[in-house]
Design a protein around this motif. Structure first.
Motif, PDB file in Angstrom:
ATOM      1  N   GLY A  42      41.345  36.557  33.829  1.00 25.18           N
ATOM      2  CA  GLY A  42      40.733  38.055  33.477  1.00 25.18           C
ATOM      3  C   GLY A  42      41.095  38.735  34.758  1.00 25.18           C
ATOM      4  N   VAL A  43      41.178  38.509  35.810  1.00 21.40           N
ATOM      5  CA  VAL A  43      41.399  39.259  37.045  1.00 21.40           C
ATOM      6  C   VAL A  43      42.881  39.578  37.074  1.00 21.40           C
ATOM      7  CG1 VAL A  43      41.471  39.090  39.590  1.00 21.40           C
ATOM      8  CG2 VAL A  43      39.443  38.608  38.474  1.00 21.40           C
ATOM      9  N   VAL A  44      43.772  38.597  36.676  1.00 21.31           N
ATOM     10  CA  VAL A  44      45.253  38.738  36.827  1.00 21.31           C
ATOM     11  C   VAL A  44      45.232  39.755  35.630  1.00 21.31           C
ATOM     12  CG1 VAL A  44      47.519  37.737  36.265  1.00 21.31           C
ATOM     13  CG2 VAL A  44      45.545  36.748  37.684  1.00 21.31           C
ATOM     14  N   LEU A  45      44.926  39.755  34.542  1.00 22.06           N
ATOM     15  CA  LEU A  45      45.118  40.872  33.194  1.00 22.06           C
ATOM     16  C   LEU A  45      44.647  42.011  33.707  1.00 22.06           C
ATOM     17  CD1 LEU A  45      46.155  40.784  30.642  1.00 22.06           C
ATOM     18  CD2 LEU A  45      43.692  40.517  29.685  1.00 22.06           C
ATOM     19  N   LEU A  46      43.536  41.927  34.549  1.00 22.02           N
ATOM     20  CA  LEU A  46      42.952  43.400  34.970  1.00 22.02           C
ATOM     21  C   LEU A  46      44.093  44.014  35.872  1.00 22.02           C
ATOM     22  CD1 LEU A  46      40.702  45.524  34.905  1.00 22.02           C
ATOM     23  CD2 LEU A  46      39.697  44.015  36.939  1.00 22.02           C
ATOM     24  N   PHE A 133      53.708  40.705  34.389  1.00 19.50           N
ATOM     25  CA  PHE A 133      53.437  41.488  35.700  1.00 19.50           C
ATOM     26  C   PHE A 133      54.858  41.553  36.624  1.00 19.50           C
ATOM     27  CE2 PHE A 133      52.623  41.985  40.227  1.00 19.50           C
ATOM     28  CZ  PHE A 133      51.632  43.073  40.141  1.00 19.50           C
ATOM     29  N   VAL A 134      55.653  40.273  36.539  1.00 17.35           N
ATOM     30  CA  VAL A 134      56.996  40.323  37.289  1.00 17.35           C
ATOM     31  C   VAL A 134      57.982  41.339  36.650  1.00 17.35           C
ATOM     32  CG1 VAL A 134      58.887  38.864  37.614  1.00 17.35           C
ATOM     33  CG2 VAL A 134      56.791  37.934  38.193  1.00 17.35           C
ATOM     34  N   CYS A 135      57.782  41.626  35.255  1.00 11.68           N
ATOM     35  CA  CYS A 135      58.691  42.485  34.468  1.00 11.68           C
ATOM     36  C   CYS A 135      58.325  43.917  34.936  1.00 11.68           C
ATOM     37  CB  CYS A 135      58.731  42.362  33.025  1.00 11.68           C
ATOM     38  SG  CYS A 135      59.143  40.642  32.558  1.00 11.68           S
ATOM     39  N   THR A 136      57.103  44.078  35.390  1.00 17.32           N
ATOM     40  CA  THR A 136      56.860  45.468  35.776  1.00 17.32           C
ATOM     41  C   THR A 136      57.332  45.786  37.162  1.00 17.32           C
ATOM     42  OG1 THR A 136      54.893  44.881  36.791  1.00 17.32           O
ATOM     43  CG2 THR A 136      54.715  45.430  34.310  1.00 17.32           C
TER      44      THR A 136
END
Length: 193
Positions: A42-46, A133-136
């Motif tokens: 959840g923290v990673v998604l946030l 996240f890496v793609c961003t």
């Protein structure tokens, strides 16, 4: 003539094997800590959503992530053995001469078994969020798109698929969640502990 592979290749495979073993040890250690694992996810998604909102981009990556997570969630909700096929087989038995008692152990009642176990669901979802996240971090994945259309389409897709899944759950009478162990009796007198 020397047919041995070069020493660099051996060290590469040895290092790869060592990294895989360390990764598996970490997974083995976090397996029993379900709430903590999901809190981490959840923290990673946030953090991912904050990154996308702050940078105002990568909506296609976010849409793909949403579709993938929806697919994982549906597999998590579905039983491993399709009850519609089992009901069809039972109907065939009734047509042949009425219901019969189970003659094999695999015909007896089985508890709910998920198509995608909880740990694999968590592991796949967490990896997907990290990959997104890496793609961003790369502008090549920031394809310009009108994001409200993607959001509306995802909401419609989510609503339709969940409606279909809930109907399936009601029709075949299965509940994919275990709300905890039931206790019987009064715990004050020693029963139900």
């Amino acid at each position: 003539m020397n047919t041995d592979p070069p020493e660099e290749a051996n060290t590469f495979w040895a290092q790869k094997s060592a990294i895989e073993q360390r990764y598996q040890i970490i997974l083995d250690k976090v397996t029993p800590h379900t709430p903590e694992r999901w809190a981490f996810t959840g923290v990673v998604l946030l953090i991912y959503f904050i990154r996308v909102i702050y940078a105002q981009g990568w909506y296609i990556v976010t849409y793909a992530l949403g579709i993938y997570l929806l697919n994982l969630f549906l597999a998590f909700l579905q039983p491993k053995f399709d009850p519609s096929l089992e009901m069809d087989m039972a109907a065939d038995e009734v047509e042949e001469g009425g219901p019969m008692l189970p003659t094999r152990s695999d015909e007896e009642f089985r508890p709910f078994v998920r198509r995608l176990p909880e740990f694999k669901f968590w592991h796949s979802a967490t990896r997907a969020i990290i990959v997104a996240f890496v793609c961003t971090l790369f502008r090549v994945f920031d394809i310009p798109v009108f994001w409200p259309i993607l959001l509306i389409y995802f909401c419609i897709l989510f609503t339709l698929t969940m409606k279909r899944q809930i109907r399936h759950m009601i029709k075949y009478r299965y509940i994919p969640f275990n709300i905890g162990k039931r206790s019987y009796g009064n715990s004050k007198n020693g029963f139900g502990k």
